[in-house]
Design an enzyme around this catalytic site. Structure first.
Site, mmCIF file in Angstrom:
data_model
loop_
_atom_site.group_PDB
_atom_site.id
_atom_site.type_symbol
_atom_site.label_atom_id
_atom_site.label_comp_id
_atom_site.label_asym_id
_atom_site.label_seq_id
_atom_site.Cartn_x
_atom_site.Cartn_y
_atom_site.Cartn_z
ATOM 1 N N GLY A 46 2.004 -7.838 3.545
ATOM 2 C CA GLY A 46 0.734 -7.406 3.117
ATOM 3 C C GLY A 46 0.337 -6.785 4.221
ATOM 4 C CD GLN A 51 -3.574 -5.083 8.355
ATOM 5 O OE1 GLN A 51 -3.116 -5.078 7.204
ATOM 6 N NE2 GLN A 51 -2.594 -5.468 8.935
ATOM 7 C CB CYS A 93 -2.187 -9.765 12.130
ATOM 8 S SG CYS A 93 -3.049 -8.144 11.465
ATOM 9 C CG LEU A 94 2.218 -5.864 9.592
ATOM 10 C CD1 LEU A 94 2.282 -5.256 8.934
ATOM 11 C CD2 LEU A 94 3.509 -5.588 10.173
ATOM 12 C CG HIS A 135 -4.281 -12.232 7.036
ATOM 13 N ND1 HIS A 135 -3.341 -12.382 7.974
ATOM 14 C CD2 HIS A 135 -4.113 -11.747 7.176
ATOM 15 C CE1 HIS A 135 -3.536 -11.930 8.979
ATOM 16 N NE2 HIS A 135 -3.557 -10.402 8.484
ATOM 17 C CD GLU A 136 -2.859 -7.648 4.476
ATOM 18 O OE1 GLU A 136 -3.689 -6.552 4.619
ATOM 19 O OE2 GLU A 136 -1.973 -8.421 4.756
ATOM 20 C CG HIS A 139 -6.820 -6.923 7.971
ATOM 21 N ND1 HIS A 139 -7.468 -6.600 8.925
ATOM 22 C CD2 HIS A 139 -5.936 -7.319 7.691
ATOM 23 C CE1 HIS A 139 -6.083 -7.051 9.760
ATOM 24 N NE2 HIS A 139 -5.010 -7.482 8.863
HETATM 25 ZN ZN LIG Z 1 -3.119 -8.746 8.900
#
Ligand SMILES: [Zn+2]
Length: 180
Positions: A46, A51, A93-94, A135-136, A139
Protein backbone atom coordinates in the site's frame (compact mmCIF):
# COMPACT_ATOMS: atom_id res chain seq x y z
CA UNK A 1 6.28 6.43 -16.00
CA UNK A 2 8.50 8.03 -13.42
CA UNK A 3 8.72 6.47 -10.01
CA UNK A 4 8.10 8.86 -7.15
CA UNK A 5 10.45 9.42 -4.26
CA UNK A 6 9.16 7.86 -1.06
CA UNK A 7 9.45 10.21 1.90
CA UNK A 8 10.90 8.74 5.09
CA UNK A 9 10.27 9.53 8.75
CA UNK A 10 10.95 12.18 10.13
CA UNK A 11 9.96 14.08 6.92
CA UNK A 12 7.36 16.66 8.11
CA UNK A 13 4.93 15.89 5.24
CA UNK A 14 4.23 12.56 6.98
CA UNK A 15 2.93 14.44 10.03
CA UNK A 16 0.43 16.59 8.12
CA UNK A 17 -3.26 15.79 7.79
CA UNK A 18 -3.93 15.45 4.07
CA UNK A 19 -6.58 17.54 2.33
CA UNK A 20 -9.72 15.93 0.84
CA UNK A 21 -9.74 15.67 -2.94
CA UNK A 22 -12.44 17.92 -4.40
CA UNK A 23 -11.79 17.38 -8.10
CA UNK A 24 -11.09 14.03 -9.78
CA UNK A 25 -9.35 15.02 -13.01
CA UNK A 26 -6.66 13.85 -15.42
CA UNK A 27 -3.83 15.26 -13.35
CA UNK A 28 -5.03 13.26 -10.37
CA UNK A 29 -5.24 10.09 -12.50
CA UNK A 30 -1.57 10.62 -13.46
CA UNK A 31 -0.52 10.95 -9.83
CA UNK A 32 -2.46 7.79 -8.93
CA UNK A 33 -0.81 5.77 -11.74
CA UNK A 34 2.64 6.94 -10.57
CA UNK A 35 1.73 5.94 -7.01
CA UNK A 36 0.72 2.45 -8.22
CA UNK A 37 4.03 1.98 -10.09
CA UNK A 38 5.98 3.28 -7.08
CA UNK A 39 4.14 0.88 -4.75
CA UNK A 40 4.87 -2.20 -6.93
CA UNK A 41 8.50 -1.17 -7.43
CA UNK A 42 9.16 -0.59 -3.72
CA UNK A 43 7.67 -3.28 -3.23
CA UNK A 44 4.84 -2.49 -0.85
CA UNK A 45 1.21 -3.57 -0.37
CA UNK A 46 0.00 0.00 0.00
CA UNK A 47 0.99 3.61 -0.48
CA UNK A 48 -0.62 6.85 0.62
CA UNK A 49 -0.14 10.14 -1.26
CA UNK A 50 1.63 11.91 1.67
CA UNK A 51 4.33 9.23 1.40
CA UNK A 52 5.27 10.68 -1.98
CA UNK A 53 5.00 14.27 -0.72
CA UNK A 54 1.42 14.90 -1.93
CA UNK A 55 -0.77 15.95 0.97
CA UNK A 56 -4.04 14.66 -0.54
CA UNK A 57 -6.43 11.93 0.60
CA UNK A 58 -5.50 9.21 -1.89
CA UNK A 59 -4.31 5.66 -1.23
CA UNK A 60 -3.43 2.69 -3.42
CA UNK A 61 -3.28 -0.91 -2.23
CA UNK A 62 -2.66 -4.39 -3.55
CA UNK A 63 -2.36 -7.14 -0.97
CA UNK A 64 -2.19 -9.86 -3.66
CA UNK A 65 1.32 -9.63 -5.09
CA UNK A 66 0.97 -13.09 -6.68
CA UNK A 67 -1.49 -11.55 -9.14
CA UNK A 68 -0.46 -7.91 -9.46
CA UNK A 69 -3.29 -5.68 -10.59
CA UNK A 70 -6.15 -8.13 -10.10
CA UNK A 71 -7.10 -6.74 -6.69
CA UNK A 72 -5.54 -3.32 -7.05
CA UNK A 73 -7.43 -0.60 -5.20
CA UNK A 74 -7.18 3.12 -5.95
CA UNK A 75 -9.15 5.01 -3.35
CA UNK A 76 -9.91 8.71 -3.07
CA UNK A 77 -11.17 10.28 0.17
CA UNK A 78 -11.43 6.87 1.88
CA UNK A 79 -13.32 6.77 5.15
CA UNK A 80 -13.90 3.95 7.61
CA UNK A 81 -17.59 3.95 8.51
CA UNK A 82 -17.69 0.80 10.65
CA UNK A 83 -15.02 -1.13 12.52
CA UNK A 84 -15.20 -4.18 14.75
CA UNK A 85 -13.05 -6.69 16.60
CA UNK A 86 -9.33 -6.60 17.20
CA UNK A 87 -6.33 -7.91 15.34
CA UNK A 88 -2.61 -7.64 16.07
CA UNK A 89 -0.32 -7.49 13.03
CA UNK A 90 3.42 -7.07 12.65
CA UNK A 91 3.57 -3.85 10.64
CA UNK A 92 6.26 -2.06 8.75
CA UNK A 93 6.14 0.94 6.48
CA UNK A 94 7.85 2.16 3.32
CA UNK A 95 8.42 5.44 5.17
CA UNK A 96 9.95 3.90 8.30
CA UNK A 97 13.47 2.62 7.80
CA UNK A 98 14.55 -0.71 9.28
CA UNK A 99 11.75 -1.28 11.80
CA UNK A 100 8.64 -3.41 12.40
CA UNK A 101 6.35 -3.66 15.42
CA UNK A 102 3.09 -5.28 16.45
CA UNK A 103 0.13 -2.93 16.17
CA UNK A 104 -3.42 -3.47 17.36
CA UNK A 105 -6.15 -2.56 14.84
CA UNK A 106 -9.81 -3.29 14.16
CA UNK A 107 -10.18 -6.80 12.71
CA UNK A 108 -12.89 -5.86 10.21
CA UNK A 109 -13.70 -2.56 8.60
CA UNK A 110 -16.35 -1.17 6.29
CA UNK A 111 -15.01 1.61 4.15
CA UNK A 112 -16.44 4.18 1.76
CA UNK A 113 -14.35 5.88 -0.91
CA UNK A 114 -14.37 7.29 -4.43
CA UNK A 115 -12.62 5.68 -7.39
CA UNK A 116 -10.71 7.53 -10.14
CA UNK A 117 -13.79 6.77 -12.31
CA UNK A 118 -15.81 9.00 -9.95
CA UNK A 119 -17.83 6.13 -8.48
CA UNK A 120 -18.56 5.98 -4.79
CA UNK A 121 -17.85 2.47 -3.50
CA UNK A 122 -18.23 0.51 -0.29
CA UNK A 123 -15.71 -2.12 0.70
CA UNK A 124 -15.57 -4.70 3.47
CA UNK A 125 -12.18 -5.93 4.56
CA UNK A 126 -10.52 -8.20 7.10
CA UNK A 127 -7.04 -9.65 7.71
CA UNK A 128 -4.15 -7.92 5.89
CA UNK A 129 -6.43 -5.73 3.78
CA UNK A 130 -8.18 -4.36 6.89
CA UNK A 131 -4.80 -3.69 8.49
CA UNK A 132 -3.41 -2.05 5.35
CA UNK A 133 -6.47 0.17 4.89
CA UNK A 134 -6.23 1.42 8.48
CA UNK A 135 -2.47 1.93 8.12
CA UNK A 136 -2.90 3.94 4.90
CA UNK A 137 -5.76 6.06 6.27
CA UNK A 138 -3.55 6.81 9.28
CA UNK A 139 -1.04 8.25 6.78
CA UNK A 140 -3.79 10.60 5.55
CA UNK A 141 -4.28 11.76 9.12
CA UNK A 142 -0.56 12.41 9.60
CA UNK A 143 -0.03 9.29 11.67
CA UNK A 144 2.54 6.51 11.39
CA UNK A 145 2.40 3.02 12.89
CA UNK A 146 5.17 4.06 15.27
CA UNK A 147 2.66 6.53 16.77
CA UNK A 148 0.61 3.48 17.80
CA UNK A 149 3.31 1.65 19.77
CA UNK A 150 4.48 2.31 23.34
CA UNK A 151 6.43 5.48 24.02
CA UNK A 152 9.46 3.49 25.12
CA UNK A 153 9.53 1.50 21.89
CA UNK A 154 9.10 4.67 19.85
CA UNK A 155 11.91 6.48 21.70
CA UNK A 156 14.21 3.48 21.22
CA UNK A 157 13.44 3.48 17.51
CA UNK A 158 14.09 7.22 17.23
CA UNK A 159 17.46 6.73 18.92
CA UNK A 160 18.35 3.86 16.60
CA UNK A 161 17.35 5.96 13.57
CA UNK A 162 19.31 9.00 14.80
CA UNK A 163 22.37 6.76 15.12
CA UNK A 164 21.89 5.38 11.59
CA UNK A 165 21.53 8.90 10.19
CA UNK A 166 24.58 10.12 12.13
CA UNK A 167 26.68 7.24 10.83
CA UNK A 168 25.39 7.87 7.32
CA UNK A 169 23.85 4.38 7.20
CA UNK A 170 20.17 5.36 6.98
CA UNK A 171 20.26 5.54 3.18
CA UNK A 172 21.52 2.00 2.74
CA UNK A 173 18.94 0.52 5.13
CA UNK A 174 15.83 -0.83 3.48
CA UNK A 175 12.39 0.00 4.81
CA UNK A 176 11.13 -2.86 6.98
CA UNK A 177 10.08 -6.24 5.57
CA UNK A 178 6.30 -5.96 5.84
CA UNK A 179 5.86 -2.72 4.01
CA UNK A 180 2.56 -0.97 4.07
ZN1 LIG B 1 3.11 3.23 5.81
Amino acid sequence: MALLKIRKFPDPVLKQAAAPVSNIDGKLAGLIESMVQTMYAAPGVGLAAPQVGESQRIIVLDTDHENPGRNLLKLINPKIVEAEGEIVWEEGCLSVIDYTAEVKRAAKVLLRAWTPEQKEIELEADELLAVALQHEIDHLDGKLFIDRISRIKRELYKRKLAKLIKEGKAEEKRPSAVRI
